[in-house]
Structures are given as structure tokens and as C-alpha cells.
Scaffold this motif. Structure first.
Motif, PDB file in Angstrom:
ATOM      1  N   GLU A 106      43.283  37.177  34.558  1.00  0.00           N
ATOM      2  CA  GLU A 106      42.974  36.124  35.358  1.00  0.00           C
ATOM      3  C   GLU A 106      41.728  36.359  36.433  1.00  0.00           C
ATOM      4  O   GLU A 106      41.799  37.589  36.973  1.00  0.00           O
ATOM      5  N   THR A 107      41.138  35.284  36.887  1.00  0.00           N
ATOM      6  CA  THR A 107      40.254  35.490  37.719  1.00  0.00           C
ATOM      7  C   THR A 107      40.671  34.690  39.050  1.00  0.00           C
ATOM      8  O   THR A 107      41.071  33.431  38.863  1.00  0.00           O
ATOM      9  N   PRO A 108      40.608  35.185  40.324  1.00  0.00           N
ATOM     10  CA  PRO A 108      40.815  34.441  41.560  1.00  0.00           C
ATOM     11  C   PRO A 108      39.755  33.636  41.887  1.00  0.00           C
ATOM     12  O   PRO A 108      38.867  33.575  41.480  1.00  0.00           O
ATOM     13  N   HIS A 109      40.438  32.268  41.910  1.00  0.00           N
ATOM     14  CA  HIS A 109      39.441  31.099  42.426  1.00  0.00           C
ATOM     15  C   HIS A 109      39.063  31.412  43.852  1.00  0.00           C
ATOM     16  O   HIS A 109      39.706  31.800  44.723  1.00  0.00           O
ATOM     17  N   ARG A 120      45.199  31.611  40.622  1.00  0.00           N
ATOM     18  CA  ARG A 120      44.581  32.286  39.617  1.00  0.00           C
ATOM     19  C   ARG A 120      44.279  31.602  38.442  1.00  0.00           C
ATOM     20  O   ARG A 120      45.251  30.658  37.944  1.00  0.00           O
TER      21      ARG A 120
END
Length: 72
Positions: free
Chosen positions: A3-6, A13
């Protein structure tokens, strides 16, 4: 899934695979570069438009692949 943080909402995420799928499904050629102007992402439409494969351009300076008039 990774997951990549917004950036606008760090508590939200987004799965990396979803971002990659969206990036690759855009009909226009998209190229992303890092702070050193090296290509870090290159979608399928960019491959077709420029006639090169993603594996050939990732990590290379943008100017080498696309020319100085596009990359600054």
C-alpha cells in the motif's frame, strides 16, 4: 498488496497494484520521473507512442529517452 499512502490523506492507503493498473490503463502516454529526472514509471501507451519497451527506459535519464525539449 503493498500500500502507498495518499499524499493528501496520509491515513488513506491505496494498494500499489491498483495504482499501477490505473497508470497502465490510461490511453495517453504517461512517464514519471524522479528528482534526478530518471524515468521511474512508463505506461503501455508511452511504449506504443515512443516505440520502446518499459524495461529499456526505466532508470534512464528522461533526456536520453525523450529529448531535451520535453524533459527539463
Amino acid at each position: 498488496m503493498t500500500e502507498t499512502p495518499h499524499p493528501g490523506a496520509p491515513h488513506c492507503r491505496v494498494p500499489y497494484e491498483l495504482l499501477a493498473m490505473l497508470f497502465d490503463s490510461v490511453a495517453d502516454g504517461l512517464v514519471a520521473v524522479d528528482r534526478e529526472q530518471r524515468i521511474i514509471a512508463f505506461n503501455a501507451a508511452a511504449e506504443r507512442a515512443l516505440g520502446v519497451e518499459r524495461s529499456e527506459v526505466l532508470g534512464r535519464p528522461c533526456r536520453e529517452v525523450m529529448g531535451s525539449s520535453i524533459c527539463s
